[in-house]
Design an enzyme around this catalytic site. Structure first.
Site, PDB file in Angstrom:
ATOM      1  CB  ILE A 118      -8.395  23.907  10.313  1.00  0.00           C
ATOM      2  CG1 ILE A 118      -9.059  23.266  11.544  1.00  0.00           C
ATOM      3  CG2 ILE A 118      -7.392  24.977  10.754  1.00  0.00           C
ATOM      4  CD1 ILE A 118      -8.097  22.567  12.482  1.00  0.00           C
ATOM      5  CB  SER A 155       1.802  21.756  14.598  1.00  0.00           C
ATOM      6  OG  SER A 155       2.374  20.656  15.254  1.00  0.00           O
ATOM      7  CE  LYS A 204      -0.511  17.480  11.793  1.00  0.00           C
ATOM      8  NZ  LYS A 204      -0.840  18.502  10.803  1.00  0.00           N
ATOM      9  CB  ILE A 254     -11.266  22.532  15.234  1.00  0.00           C
ATOM     10  CG1 ILE A 254      -9.934  23.066  15.798  1.00  0.00           C
ATOM     11  CG2 ILE A 254     -12.042  23.641  14.516  1.00  0.00           C
ATOM     12  CD1 ILE A 254     -10.042  24.153  16.852  1.00  0.00           C
TER      13      ILE A 254
HETATM   14  C1  HXC Z   1      -4.581   1.799   8.317  1.00  0.00           C
HETATM   15  C2  HXC Z   1      -4.412   2.970   6.334  1.00  0.00           C
HETATM   16  C3  HXC Z   1      -5.653   3.620   6.591  1.00  0.00           C
HETATM   17  C4  HXC Z   1      -6.355   3.258   7.797  1.00  0.00           C
HETATM   18  C5  HXC Z   1      -4.868   4.352   4.709  1.00  0.00           C
HETATM   19  N1  HXC Z   1      -3.973   3.468   5.162  1.00  0.00           N
HETATM   20  N2  HXC Z   1      -5.905   4.461   5.565  1.00  0.00           N
HETATM   21  N3  HXC Z   1      -3.873   2.089   7.209  1.00  0.00           N
HETATM   22  N4  HXC Z   1      -5.775   2.358   8.631  1.00  0.00           N
HETATM   23  N5  HXC Z   1      -7.521   3.797   8.103  1.00  0.00           N
HETATM   24  C6  HXC Z   1      -2.754   3.024   4.499  1.00  0.00           C
HETATM   25  C7  HXC Z   1      -3.107   2.243   3.256  1.00  0.00           C
HETATM   26  O1  HXC Z   1      -3.415   0.899   3.560  1.00  0.00           O
HETATM   27  C8  HXC Z   1      -1.818   2.384   2.446  1.00  0.00           C
HETATM   28  O2  HXC Z   1      -0.810   1.505   2.901  1.00  0.00           O
HETATM   29  C9  HXC Z   1      -1.350   3.786   2.808  1.00  0.00           C
HETATM   30  O3  HXC Z   1      -1.986   4.133   4.057  1.00  0.00           O
HETATM   31  C10 HXC Z   1      -1.761   4.799   1.761  1.00  0.00           C
HETATM   32  O4  HXC Z   1      -3.167   4.764   1.614  1.00  0.00           O
HETATM   33  P1  HXC Z   1      -3.897   5.427   0.359  1.00  0.00           P
HETATM   34  O5  HXC Z   1      -5.361   5.349   0.573  1.00  0.00           O
HETATM   35  O6  HXC Z   1      -3.335   4.843  -0.905  1.00  0.00           O
HETATM   36  O7  HXC Z   1      -3.361   6.917   0.440  1.00  0.00           O
HETATM   37  P2  HXC Z   1      -3.955   8.224  -0.164  1.00  0.00           P
HETATM   38  O8  HXC Z   1      -5.006   7.959  -1.217  1.00  0.00           O
HETATM   39  O9  HXC Z   1      -2.798   9.047  -0.546  1.00  0.00           O
HETATM   40  O10 HXC Z   1      -4.772   8.889   1.054  1.00  0.00           O
HETATM   41  C11 HXC Z   1      -4.087   9.480   2.133  1.00  0.00           C
HETATM   42  C12 HXC Z   1      -4.817   9.196   3.430  1.00  0.00           C
HETATM   43  C13 HXC Z   1      -6.291   9.600   3.335  1.00  0.00           C
HETATM   44  C14 HXC Z   1      -4.097   9.966   4.556  1.00  0.00           C
HETATM   45  C15 HXC Z   1      -4.726   7.717   3.728  1.00  0.00           C
HETATM   46  O11 HXC Z   1      -6.958   9.284   4.558  1.00  0.00           O
HETATM   47  C16 HXC Z   1      -6.461  11.040   3.000  1.00  0.00           C
HETATM   48  O12 HXC Z   1      -6.390  11.394   1.859  1.00  0.00           O
HETATM   49  N6  HXC Z   1      -6.699  11.913   3.966  1.00  0.00           N
HETATM   50  C17 HXC Z   1      -6.822  13.384   3.723  1.00  0.00           C
HETATM   51  C18 HXC Z   1      -7.850  14.014   4.549  1.00  0.00           C
HETATM   52  C19 HXC Z   1      -7.567  13.854   6.010  1.00  0.00           C
HETATM   53  O13 HXC Z   1      -7.079  12.840   6.490  1.00  0.00           O
HETATM   54  N7  HXC Z   1      -7.925  14.888   6.744  1.00  0.00           N
HETATM   55  C20 HXC Z   1      -7.837  14.851   8.202  1.00  0.00           C
HETATM   56  C21 HXC Z   1      -6.688  15.575   8.643  1.00  0.00           C
HETATM   57  S1  HXC Z   1      -6.906  15.868  10.327  1.00  0.00           S
HETATM   58  P3  HXC Z   1      -0.527   0.047   2.183  1.00  0.00           P
HETATM   59  O14 HXC Z   1       0.568  -0.563   2.981  1.00  0.00           O
HETATM   60  O15 HXC Z   1      -1.813  -0.717   2.259  1.00  0.00           O
HETATM   61  O16 HXC Z   1      -0.133   0.384   0.771  1.00  0.00           O
HETATM   62  C22 HXC Z   1      -5.484  16.104  11.012  1.00  0.00           C
HETATM   63  C23 HXC Z   1      -5.608  16.618  12.410  1.00  0.00           C
HETATM   64  C24 HXC Z   1      -4.626  16.050  13.324  1.00  0.00           C
HETATM   65  O17 HXC Z   1      -4.473  15.901  10.468  1.00  0.00           O
HETATM   66  C25 HXC Z   1      -4.819  16.478  14.750  1.00  0.00           C
HETATM   67  C26 HXC Z   1      -6.202  16.509  15.277  1.00  0.00           C
HETATM   68  C27 HXC Z   1      -6.341  16.797  16.783  1.00  0.00           C
END
Ligand code: HXC
Length: 285
Positions: A26, A148, A166, A195
């Site tokens: 987005i 958001s 959010k 989206i």
């Molecule tokens: C449970 C999880 C998890 C999962 C991560 N964690 N993934 N817990 N289920 N699937 C936990 C880990 O165990 C850890 O806790 C903590 O979260 C941090 O994880 P890391 O992998 O070390 O974090 P990091 O490398 O900083 O990655 C952040 C992330 C990752 C959010 C976890 O998914 C990411 O980078 N995402 C970015 C891209 C993304 O998500 N885009 C989509 C956005 S969509 P512990 O306790 O084990 O240490 C969006 C739209 C919303 O927001 C609305 C849509 C309608």
């Protein structure tokens, strides 16, 4: 749809738009809509390759582009990215806080650090970017747009961390609109619905559930990144010069169908009751 058919391709000429998480999804769609209307673009994110690829697409649209590797959880990195942007493109006129993290997890299985991670990226990251951009936005009397989500005002299963983040963003947006209005800074949120083709949809819905999800949207389809970009352009433009502190839901009416599953169940029950009544009438004859 090409937005320049509707808005002047010079609407944002000489303006600079800074977008967190601007390397994909987005946020890149938002960046492209601003670039098409003449803006110069700064994007930050965690992955250099992703940013470089996005920058190529934005330059092809005619924008000057500044790329900065910065994690929104790190204030110093954001401050450096904004200083670099000012040096390369001038002070920013628009900040889009789009960086987000998400995953589905039952609340009882979510670790404290998992919860904190999403709060840190989404909520703290949005504050960090706003705070770091304040002096430039004050100088340009600019505006902030927060990306958001519907989770901010309606509970979704397995999204407790996102909901808290959010909802915090939308309330923070209103506080900033209240306090920074005196500097001419407008603040607004966009709430995208589902989206198509985005990382969020990949993470939140299996492909075979999409038809059902789409059927629950009054407009009968998912949105496009351009449709969020168009709303962002409007909110940042002079057309919205008196709009501040608002949440603009852009979801094809999806939130209105919050009772869709209940309604489906109720309809089945009504049909069964009607069939039973018909049978009873038949057996009484
Ligand atoms: C449970 C999880 C998890 C999962 C991560 N964690 N993934 N817990 N289920 N699937 C936990 C880990 O165990 C850890 O806790 C903590 O979260 C941090 O994880 P890391 O992998 O070390 O974090 P990091 O490398 O900083 O990655 C952040 C992330 C990752 C959010 C976890 O998914 C990411 O980078 N995402 C970015 C891209 C993304 O998500 N885009 C989509 C956005 S969509 P512990 O306790 O084990 O240490 C969006 C739209 C919303 O927001 C609305 C849509 C309608």
């Amino acid at each position: 749809m090409n937005i320049s058919s509707y808005f002047s391709s010079e609407l944002f000429k000489g303006k600079t738009v800074f977008i967190t998480g601007g390397g994909s999804g987005i946020n890149l769609g938002v960046a492209k809509n601003f670039a098409t209307l003449g803006a110069n673009i700064a994007i930050c994110g965690r992955t250099q390759a992703k940013l470089d690829s996005a920058a190529g697409e934005l330059r092809a649209l005619g924008a000057k582009v500044c790329v900065a590797v910065a994690d929104v959880r790190e204030m110093a990195a954001l401050e450096a990215a904004l200083a670099q942007t000012k040096a390369e493109l001038g002070s920013i006129d628009v900040l889009v806080c789009g960086a987000a993290g998400n995953f589905l997890v039952p609340a009882e299985q979510l670790s404290a650090n998992g919860f904190k991670t999403v709060i840190d990226i989404d909520l703290m990251g949005s504050f960090n970017a706003s705070r770091a951009a304040f002096s430039q936005l004050k100088e340009t009397r600019g505006s902030i747009i927060f990306i958001s989500a519907g989770q901010a005002y309606m509970p979704y299963a397995y999204q407790v961390h996102v909901a808290a983040a959010k909802a915090g963003i939308d309330m923070m947006m209103k506080n900033l609109a209240l306090e920074w209005g005196r500097y001419g800074i407008r603040c607004n949120s966009i709430v995208p619905g589902p989206i198509e083709g985005t990382e969020g949809m990949k993470r939140l819905s299996s492909p075979d559930a999409l038809a059902q999800l789409t059927a629950g949207i009054p407009l009968g389809r998912m949105g496009t990144v351009d449709e969020i970009g168009q709303v962002a352009v409007f909110l940042a433009s002079p057309l919205a010069s008196y709009v501040s502190g608002t949440v603009l839901v852009t979801d094809g009416g999806q939130n209105l169908a919050g009772s869709a599953l209940f309604n489906m169940g109720a309809e089945k029950m009504m049909n069964a009751a009607a069939a039973a009544a018909k049978n009873n009438t038949g057996s009484a004859r």
